[in-house]
Design a protein around this motif. Structure first.
Motif, PDB file in Angstrom:
ATOM      1  N   ALA A 191       0.740  -1.260   0.102  1.00  0.00           N
ATOM      2  CA  ALA A 191       0.008   0.137  -0.025  1.00  0.00           C
ATOM      3  C   ALA A 191       0.831   1.297   0.134  1.00  0.00           C
ATOM      4  O   ALA A 191       1.922   1.286   0.789  1.00  0.00           O
ATOM      5  CB  ALA A 191      -0.840  -0.037   1.313  1.00  0.00           C
ATOM      6  N   ILE A 192       0.625   2.227  -0.629  1.00  0.00           N
ATOM      7  CA  ILE A 192       1.366   3.365  -1.007  1.00  0.00           C
ATOM      8  C   ILE A 192       0.344   4.727  -0.550  1.00  0.00           C
ATOM      9  O   ILE A 192      -0.649   4.740  -1.098  1.00  0.00           O
ATOM     10  CB  ILE A 192       1.790   3.666  -2.292  1.00  0.00           C
ATOM     11  CG1 ILE A 192       2.743   2.366  -2.714  1.00  0.00           C
ATOM     12  CG2 ILE A 192       2.871   4.824  -2.457  1.00  0.00           C
ATOM     13  CD1 ILE A 192       2.699   2.453  -4.157  1.00  0.00           C
ATOM     14  N   ALA A 217       2.153   9.687  -4.044  1.00  0.00           N
ATOM     15  CA  ALA A 217       1.908   8.286  -3.758  1.00  0.00           C
ATOM     16  C   ALA A 217       1.892   7.657  -5.158  1.00  0.00           C
ATOM     17  O   ALA A 217       2.197   6.612  -5.399  1.00  0.00           O
ATOM     18  CB  ALA A 217       0.413   8.012  -2.916  1.00  0.00           C
ATOM     19  N   ASN A 218       0.959   8.222  -5.938  1.00  0.00           N
ATOM     20  CA  ASN A 218       0.816   7.570  -7.403  1.00  0.00           C
ATOM     21  C   ASN A 218       2.285   7.710  -8.149  1.00  0.00           C
ATOM     22  O   ASN A 218       2.392   6.836  -8.952  1.00  0.00           O
ATOM     23  CB  ASN A 218      -0.271   8.319  -8.259  1.00  0.00           C
ATOM     24  CG  ASN A 218      -0.876   7.435  -9.199  1.00  0.00           C
ATOM     25  OD1 ASN A 218      -1.171   6.234  -8.978  1.00  0.00           O
ATOM     26  ND2 ASN A 218      -1.200   8.221 -10.562  1.00  0.00           N
ATOM     27  N   PHE A 235      -1.724  -2.787  -3.464  1.00  0.00           N
ATOM     28  CA  PHE A 235      -3.067  -3.056  -2.606  1.00  0.00           C
ATOM     29  C   PHE A 235      -3.972  -1.733  -2.507  1.00  0.00           C
ATOM     30  O   PHE A 235      -5.089  -2.030  -2.903  1.00  0.00           O
ATOM     31  CB  PHE A 235      -2.599  -3.340  -1.147  1.00  0.00           C
ATOM     32  CG  PHE A 235      -3.768  -3.298  -0.243  1.00  0.00           C
ATOM     33  CD1 PHE A 235      -4.496  -4.565  -0.061  1.00  0.00           C
ATOM     34  CD2 PHE A 235      -4.201  -2.329   0.538  1.00  0.00           C
ATOM     35  CE1 PHE A 235      -5.465  -4.631   0.892  1.00  0.00           C
ATOM     36  CE2 PHE A 235      -5.178  -2.450   1.654  1.00  0.00           C
ATOM     37  CZ  PHE A 235      -5.887  -3.660   1.716  1.00  0.00           C
ATOM     38  N   ALA A 236      -3.134  -0.635  -2.334  1.00  0.00           N
ATOM     39  CA  ALA A 236      -4.032   0.539  -2.488  1.00  0.00           C
ATOM     40  C   ALA A 236      -3.149   1.827  -2.765  1.00  0.00           C
ATOM     41  O   ALA A 236      -1.776   1.732  -2.249  1.00  0.00           O
ATOM     42  CB  ALA A 236      -4.918   0.728  -1.333  1.00  0.00           C
ATOM     43  N   VAL A 237      -3.649   2.801  -3.313  1.00  0.00           N
ATOM     44  CA  VAL A 237      -2.667   4.111  -3.591  1.00  0.00           C
ATOM     45  C   VAL A 237      -3.711   5.236  -3.042  1.00  0.00           C
ATOM     46  O   VAL A 237      -4.662   5.313  -3.434  1.00  0.00           O
ATOM     47  CB  VAL A 237      -2.199   4.496  -4.991  1.00  0.00           C
ATOM     48  CG1 VAL A 237      -1.688   5.643  -5.109  1.00  0.00           C
ATOM     49  CG2 VAL A 237      -1.520   3.204  -5.385  1.00  0.00           C
ATOM     50  N   SER A 238      -3.266   5.908  -2.290  1.00  0.00           N
ATOM     51  CA  SER A 238      -4.081   7.150  -1.635  1.00  0.00           C
ATOM     52  C   SER A 238      -3.273   8.384  -1.073  1.00  0.00           C
ATOM     53  O   SER A 238      -2.108   8.189  -0.802  1.00  0.00           O
ATOM     54  CB  SER A 238      -5.161   6.335  -0.468  1.00  0.00           C
ATOM     55  OG  SER A 238      -4.100   5.952   0.726  1.00  0.00           O
ATOM     56  N   GLY A 239      -3.942   9.460  -0.983  1.00  0.00           N
ATOM     57  CA  GLY A 239      -3.561  10.383  -0.245  1.00  0.00           C
ATOM     58  C   GLY A 239      -4.199  10.938   1.091  1.00  0.00           C
ATOM     59  O   GLY A 239      -5.510  10.972   1.029  1.00  0.00           O
ATOM     60  N   LYS A 240      -3.412  11.092   1.952  1.00  0.00           N
ATOM     61  CA  LYS A 240      -4.227  11.624   3.504  1.00  0.00           C
ATOM     62  C   LYS A 240      -3.970  12.919   3.775  1.00  0.00           C
ATOM     63  O   LYS A 240      -4.448  13.372   4.786  1.00  0.00           O
ATOM     64  CB  LYS A 240      -3.817  10.493   4.600  1.00  0.00           C
ATOM     65  CG  LYS A 240      -3.790   9.071   4.197  1.00  0.00           C
ATOM     66  CD  LYS A 240      -5.265   8.659   4.281  1.00  0.00           C
ATOM     67  CE  LYS A 240      -5.163   7.320   4.132  1.00  0.00           C
ATOM     68  NZ  LYS A 240      -6.748   6.951   4.350  1.00  0.00           N
TER      69      LYS A 240
END
Length: 276
Positions: A191-192, A217-218, A235-240
Motif C-alpha cells: 500500500a502506498i 503516492a501515485n 493493494f491501494a494508493v491514496s493521499g491523506k
C-alpha cells in the motif's frame, strides 16, 4: 535348658528355602498378571472401569465432543461441533472444523515466512545502496500489525520531493527503484500512502493537500511499476493530506511530509475447498 537346633525355627528346612519360595511365588503372580493383561476381556474391563467410577464418584454420563481446544478444556461458546457421540462412534480422524483450522494456520505460517523474508530483503536492498548514508535520515522503518512501513520522509533542508510538486528528486527516484526488486520478488502486496505536513499552502485553488499527497503516492507507484512491480501487487494508493501526522505533537514538522510504502501482512485467503 536344651539348645535350639538349627532348623527348629523354620520347619521343613533352612531359612533361605522360605525366602526362595516367597520369591518364586511373587514371580509366579507377576507372570500370571502379565498373561491376564495380555488377553484382556473388554467386557470385564468395562465392569472394572464402572466399579472404579462408582467407587471414586466419577461422573457416569460423559459428553463426547468433536473438538477439544488447544488451550484447555472445551467451553460451549467456543465449540463448533457439540454433537453427542458415543465412544464406539468416535474417530481419530480430524473433524471438518479441525481440518479448516489446520489449513488456515498453515497458510498463515506461510504468509509470516514470506513477510519476514520480504522485510529482510527490503532492509538489505537499502544497505546495499552506497548512497544510503546520504539519505539515511530520510528513511524510517516501522513494523505494525498491518505490516512493515517504509517511510520516505522530509527533513529540515533536505526534501525528497520538490516543494509543492508530485515529482521526486533524483535521489528519491533511485531509492524507489532500488525497492522494486525485493517487492516484486514476494507475492505480498504493498500500500502506498502520501502525506503532507500541516500548513500546506496550495499554489492554486483547485489543487489542495489531498491532491498533492495522492499524486506523490501515485508517482511512487508508477516508478515501481516501471521497474517491474506487477499492478496486482498494489493493494491501494491514496493521499491523506495532513490527517495522519507522523509527529502529532507538532504536525508542522517537515518529517510529516512523507510517502509510506507498506508491505502488507494480510490474512491468508481461504483454501479453494473452504470457499463458500
Amino acid at each position: 535348658m536344651a539348645k535350639k537346633k538349627r532348623g527348629d525355627a523354620h520347619t521343613g528346612g533352612h531359612g533361605w528355602f522360605v525366602t526362595f519360595a516367597d520369591l518364586m511365588g511373587l514371580m509366579m503372580s507377576f507372570f500370571v498378571m502379565l498373561v491376564a493383561f495380555s488377553t484382556m476381556d473388554n467386557n470385564k474391563l468395562k465392569i472394572v472401569a464402572g466399579s472404579m467410577r462408582d467407587a471414586f464418584g466419577v461422573q457416569t454420563n460423559v459428553r463426547y465432543s468433536g473438538i477439544v481446544e488447544s488451550d484447555g478444556l472445551p467451553t460451549r461458546p467456543k465449540l463448533k461441533n457439540v454433537e453427542h457421540i458415543s465412544p464406539e462412534e468416535s474417530s481419530a480422524n480430524p473433524t471438518p472444523d479441525e481440518r479448516e483450522r489446520s489449513q488456515i494456520n498453515g497458510a498463515r505460517l506461510k504468509i509470516d515466512r514470506e513477510f519476514a523474508l520480504a522485510s529482510a530483503s527490503l532492509r538489505q536492498a537499502l544497505q546495499d545502496m552506497p548512497e544510503l548514508t546520504e539519505i539515511s535520515k530520510n528513511i524510517m522503518f516501522e513494523e505494525t500489525k498491518e505490516g512493515l512501513n517504509l517511510e520516505i520522509v522530509d527533513q529540515d533542508g533536505r526534501s525528497m520531493f520538490a516543494d509543492g510538486s508530485r515529482e521526486p528528486y533524483e535521489r528519491t527516484r533511485r531509492l524507489i527503484q532500488k525497492l522494486a526488486a525485493p517487492l516484486k520478488a514476494t507475492p505480498l502486496r504493498v500500500a502506498i500512502v502520501g502525506h503532507t505536513a500541516a500548513g500546506f499552502v496550495p499554489a492554486r485553488s483547485d489543487y489542495d493537500a489531498f491532491d498533492l499527497s495522492a499524486d506523490r503516492a501515485n508517482a511512487v507507484r508508477q516508478i515501481l511499476e516501471r521497474e517491474g512491480l506487477p499492478p496486482s501487487h498494489i493493494f491501494a494508493v491514496s493521499g491523506k493530506a495532513d490527517g495522519q501526522p507522523l509527529f502529532p505533537d507538532d504536525p508542522t514538522l517537515p518529517a510529516n511530509r512523507r510517502v509510506t510504502i507498506t508491505l502488507m501482512r494480510e490474512n491468508p485467503p481461504l483454501p479453494p475447498d473452504l470457499k463458500p
